[in-house]
Each structure stands twice: as structure tokens, then as C-alpha cells.
Write a protein that holds these residues in place. Structure first.
Motif, PDB file in Angstrom:
ATOM      1  N   GLN A 139       4.934  -9.250  50.306  1.00  0.00           N
ATOM      2  CA  GLN A 139       5.256  -9.088  48.886  1.00  0.00           C
ATOM      3  C   GLN A 139       4.856  -7.700  48.388  1.00  0.00           C
ATOM      4  O   GLN A 139       5.364  -7.228  47.368  1.00  0.00           O
ATOM      5  CB  GLN A 139       4.533 -10.153  48.055  1.00  0.00           C
ATOM      6  CG  GLN A 139       4.909 -11.589  48.390  1.00  0.00           C
ATOM      7  CD  GLN A 139       6.388 -11.863  48.235  1.00  0.00           C
ATOM      8  OE1 GLN A 139       6.964 -11.651  47.168  1.00  0.00           O
ATOM      9  NE2 GLN A 139       7.014 -12.332  49.294  1.00  0.00           N
ATOM     10  N   GLN A 140       3.954  -7.056  49.107  1.00  0.00           N
ATOM     11  CA  GLN A 140       3.465  -5.744  48.684  1.00  0.00           C
ATOM     12  C   GLN A 140       4.317  -4.593  49.215  1.00  0.00           C
ATOM     13  O   GLN A 140       4.068  -3.436  48.891  1.00  0.00           O
ATOM     14  CB  GLN A 140       2.018  -5.569  49.149  1.00  0.00           C
ATOM     15  CG  GLN A 140       1.070  -6.658  48.656  1.00  0.00           C
ATOM     16  CD  GLN A 140      -0.307  -6.551  49.269  1.00  0.00           C
ATOM     17  OE1 GLN A 140      -1.032  -5.579  49.037  1.00  0.00           O
ATOM     18  NE2 GLN A 140      -0.691  -7.538  50.062  1.00  0.00           N
ATOM     19  N   LEU A 141       5.323  -4.907  50.033  1.00  0.00           N
ATOM     20  CA  LEU A 141       6.213  -3.878  50.556  1.00  0.00           C
ATOM     21  C   LEU A 141       7.317  -3.582  49.557  1.00  0.00           C
ATOM     22  O   LEU A 141       7.881  -4.494  48.949  1.00  0.00           O
ATOM     23  CB  LEU A 141       6.848  -4.341  51.873  1.00  0.00           C
ATOM     24  CG  LEU A 141       6.010  -4.308  53.148  1.00  0.00           C
ATOM     25  CD1 LEU A 141       6.824  -4.857  54.305  1.00  0.00           C
ATOM     26  CD2 LEU A 141       5.525  -2.900  53.453  1.00  0.00           C
ATOM     27  N   ASP A 142       7.657  -2.307  49.416  1.00  0.00           N
ATOM     28  CA  ASP A 142       8.764  -1.917  48.551  1.00  0.00           C
ATOM     29  C   ASP A 142       9.798  -1.160  49.379  1.00  0.00           C
ATOM     30  O   ASP A 142       9.513  -0.712  50.491  1.00  0.00           O
ATOM     31  CB  ASP A 142       8.253  -1.033  47.406  1.00  0.00           C
ATOM     32  CG  ASP A 142       9.269  -0.933  46.265  1.00  0.00           C
ATOM     33  OD1 ASP A 142      10.242  -1.710  46.273  1.00  0.00           O
ATOM     34  OD2 ASP A 142       9.077  -0.080  45.392  1.00  0.00           O
ATOM     35  N   ASN A 143      10.996  -1.042  48.818  1.00  0.00           N
ATOM     36  CA  ASN A 143      12.094  -0.346  49.502  1.00  0.00           C
ATOM     37  C   ASN A 143      12.280  -0.889  50.924  1.00  0.00           C
ATOM     38  O   ASN A 143      12.272  -0.144  51.911  1.00  0.00           O
ATOM     39  CB  ASN A 143      11.836   1.166  49.532  1.00  0.00           C
ATOM     40  CG  ASN A 143      11.804   1.766  48.140  1.00  0.00           C
ATOM     41  OD1 ASN A 143      12.515   1.317  47.237  1.00  0.00           O
ATOM     42  ND2 ASN A 143      10.980   2.790  47.944  1.00  0.00           N
ATOM     43  N   VAL A 144      12.436  -2.184  51.004  1.00  0.00           N
ATOM     44  CA  VAL A 144      12.527  -2.844  52.302  1.00  0.00           C
ATOM     45  C   VAL A 144      13.560  -3.961  52.260  1.00  0.00           C
ATOM     46  O   VAL A 144      13.775  -4.597  51.224  1.00  0.00           O
ATOM     47  CB  VAL A 144      11.145  -3.410  52.709  1.00  0.00           C
ATOM     48  CG1 VAL A 144      10.712  -4.519  51.750  1.00  0.00           C
ATOM     49  CG2 VAL A 144      11.146  -3.930  54.141  1.00  0.00           C
ATOM     50  N   THR A 145      14.213  -4.161  53.392  1.00  0.00           N
ATOM     51  CA  THR A 145      15.080  -5.318  53.600  1.00  0.00           C
ATOM     52  C   THR A 145      14.434  -6.193  54.666  1.00  0.00           C
ATOM     53  O   THR A 145      14.143  -5.720  55.772  1.00  0.00           O
ATOM     54  CB  THR A 145      16.487  -4.909  54.063  1.00  0.00           C
ATOM     55  OG1 THR A 145      17.093  -4.081  53.069  1.00  0.00           O
ATOM     56  CG2 THR A 145      17.364  -6.130  54.291  1.00  0.00           C
ATOM     57  N   ILE A 146      14.191  -7.446  54.314  1.00  0.00           N
ATOM     58  CA  ILE A 146      13.531  -8.378  55.228  1.00  0.00           C
ATOM     59  C   ILE A 146      14.520  -9.461  55.622  1.00  0.00           C
ATOM     60  O   ILE A 146      15.134 -10.101  54.769  1.00  0.00           O
ATOM     61  CB  ILE A 146      12.298  -9.018  54.577  1.00  0.00           C
ATOM     62  CG1 ILE A 146      11.308  -7.939  54.127  1.00  0.00           C
ATOM     63  CG2 ILE A 146      11.614  -9.986  55.549  1.00  0.00           C
ATOM     64  CD1 ILE A 146      10.157  -8.471  53.295  1.00  0.00           C
ATOM     65  N   TYR A 147      14.677  -9.656  56.934  1.00  0.00           N
ATOM     66  CA  TYR A 147      15.520 -10.731  57.459  1.00  0.00           C
ATOM     67  C   TYR A 147      14.594 -11.820  57.992  1.00  0.00           C
ATOM     68  O   TYR A 147      13.893 -11.617  58.988  1.00  0.00           O
ATOM     69  CB  TYR A 147      16.438 -10.212  58.562  1.00  0.00           C
ATOM     70  CG  TYR A 147      17.409  -9.154  58.101  1.00  0.00           C
ATOM     71  CD1 TYR A 147      18.642  -9.499  57.554  1.00  0.00           C
ATOM     72  CD2 TYR A 147      17.095  -7.797  58.212  1.00  0.00           C
ATOM     73  CE1 TYR A 147      19.533  -8.527  57.127  1.00  0.00           C
ATOM     74  CE2 TYR A 147      17.991  -6.819  57.784  1.00  0.00           C
ATOM     75  CZ  TYR A 147      19.205  -7.197  57.245  1.00  0.00           C
ATOM     76  OH  TYR A 147      20.091  -6.230  56.814  1.00  0.00           O
ATOM     77  N   ASN A 148      14.578 -12.954  57.311  1.00  0.00           N
ATOM     78  CA  ASN A 148      13.717 -14.070  57.723  1.00  0.00           C
ATOM     79  C   ASN A 148      14.499 -15.058  58.583  1.00  0.00           C
ATOM     80  O   ASN A 148      15.456 -15.692  58.110  1.00  0.00           O
ATOM     81  CB  ASN A 148      13.162 -14.792  56.490  1.00  0.00           C
ATOM     82  CG  ASN A 148      12.075 -14.003  55.796  1.00  0.00           C
ATOM     83  OD1 ASN A 148      11.077 -13.643  56.403  1.00  0.00           O
ATOM     84  ND2 ASN A 148      12.261 -13.719  54.511  1.00  0.00           N
TER      85      ASN A 148
END
Length: 238
Positions: A139-148
Motif C-alpha cells: 500500500q506504501q508503493l506509488d507509481n506501480v502496477t501490481i498483478y495479483n
């Protein structure tokens, strides 16, 4: 051999096999080891190591070493003293690397923050406590795309939750509600879903624990990694 050292801790295994072995080539060593280790082990590759007479062995997704006659199997780290390079860890990273372009992104819950320029893929079991801890970190990451990628490896309930989260009208909300707020998903679970495909993919990649993070260069971090380590890795990929 003066440049190298084997550091063996509590996890070291030294298996001495009895009887003669006449292995004189990588192919013969591989066959001999496979026979001795049995069907539970997949001896995938045997190559000469940097130390004459010692061979690197890939068993499943782990690195070991053996002699030219396959009499001994050695587990441990090979360190080059001149540079301090952990040669075993480097090779382990190489064999565990995936091709990012081959990830089926349509089978993941996609979450974009900021400009989404940085990318990671996370293999998670919804009932995994470490996965929930990692989710709070992410949750603290910015400017990121996360594929779960949902992979139920802990229980039948994990499979049910995975399907319910995937089948939800708002997948991201259902995921966050459960992983961050402990709000149990309660919707349908019979929609078309990629859960079985994700589990098969995880097995192909040698993912036997959750969470596991993959980066765009194909490297992986297992476990609930610290935010600083994730940021450092992402920065190195720019």
C-alpha cells in the motif's frame, strides 16, 4: 581452489552414497544422481562448476554440488573470496528467473497506483498471513502496477475465497476488503476464473510458498519482503 570457500551452516546436507559410481560425463552424473535420489527429485541439469572436479547440480529449483562420480551431494554456498561474490546465490537467481512477457496478465487482479510505471507480480494465497502483511507493505508503493495472481495452496477455503474475490463485481475492492480489512468475501464462486491456471503456472515457476514477488526483469523475492528492499529492486530496474 584458494579463491573459493564453502560455507556450510545448519542447513548443510552431505550425503555419502555407498558403492562404486563410474560417472565420467555430465549426462552420466545426472543419470546416477537421479537413480540415487529417486523420483521425488528432478535432476534438471548438471554442469561443471568453477572448481575443477566439482559439478553444479540443479535439483528441482535448487542448486547443489557433486563430485565426478556422484558419490556426494553437497548443499551450501560457494563464495568467490577475491570479489565476495556469492556464486551459488547468483546461479540460484538465474535459474529462478522467469520471462515477464509470458505472464498471463489477464489472469491477475490488476491494481494501478499513480502512473503505474513500475511493475510487479505477486502470487498470493488469500489465507496466507504473510501475504496480508505484504499487502499492507505494498500500500506504501506509488507509481506501480501490481498483478495479483491468486493461488490457493493452503486449503479448500483458500480456493473458495480466491474464486469469490475473482467473481466479485469489483475485484480490487473484494481483494482489499479481505486482505486489509478482514471482511470475508461472500459472493458467488462459480464464474469463469483462472484459479486453476494460476496454480499450474505457480507450479511451473517453482512457487511453493506465498507470497512470491516477480519483477519485470524476471527475478523473484519470496516472502513478506520489506518495503525498502522492494523499492531498491525497483530502482535498479530503471
Amino acid at each position: 581452489m584458494g579463491k573459493f570457500i564453502y560455507q556450510f551452516g545448519l542447513a548443510i546436507v552431505l550425503l555419502s552414497f555407498f558403492g562404486s559410481a563410474d560417472a565420467t560425463s555430465e549426462k552420466q552424473i545426472r543419470a546416477e544422481l537421479q537413480k540415487r535420489l529417486g523420483t521425488s527429485a528432478n535432476v534438471r541439469n548438471v554442469t561443471p562448476s568453477v572448481i575443477p572436479g566439482l559439478f553444479e547440480v540443479q535439483v528441482n529449483n535448487e542448486i547443489f554440488y557433486t563430485d565426478s562420480k556422484a558419490k556426494y551431494l553437497i548443499q551450501g554456498e560457494m563464495i568467490e573470496l577475491a570479489t565476495g561474490t556469492n556464486l551459488t546465490a547468483k546461479r540460484q537467481e538465474d535459474i529462478n528467473r522467469i520471462k515477464w512477457s509470458e505472464l498471463p496478465q489477464a489472469n491477475a487482479i490488476k491494481i494501478v497506483r499513480g502512473n503505474g510505471s513500475r511493475q510487479i507480480a505477486v502470487f498470493s494465497d488469500p489465507n496466507c498471513g504473510y501475504c496480508k502483511r505484504l499487502e499492507k507493505t505494498l500500500q506504501q508503493l506509488d507509481n506501480v502496477t501490481i498483478y495479483n495472481y491468486l493461488i490457493p495452496i493452503l486449503s479448500a477455503d483458500s480456493a473458495l475465497k480466491s474464486k469469490q474475490i475473482w467473481c466479485a463485481a469489483d475485484q480490487q475492492k473484494a481483494w482489499n476488503d479481505w486482505m486489509l480489512g478482514n471482511i470475508t468475501p461472500s459472493g458467488k464462486s462459480d464464474c469463469t476464473n483462472p484459479i486453476d491456471k494460476n496454480a499450474a503456472l505457480a507450479k511451473t515457476y517453482g512457487v511453493n510458498g506465498t507470497p512470491t514477488i516477480f519483477f519485470a526483469d524476471g527475478s523473484r523475492f519470496p516472502g513478506a519482503v520489506q518495503l525498502s528492499d522492494i523499492e531498491k529492486k525497483l530502482a535498479s530496474l530503471k
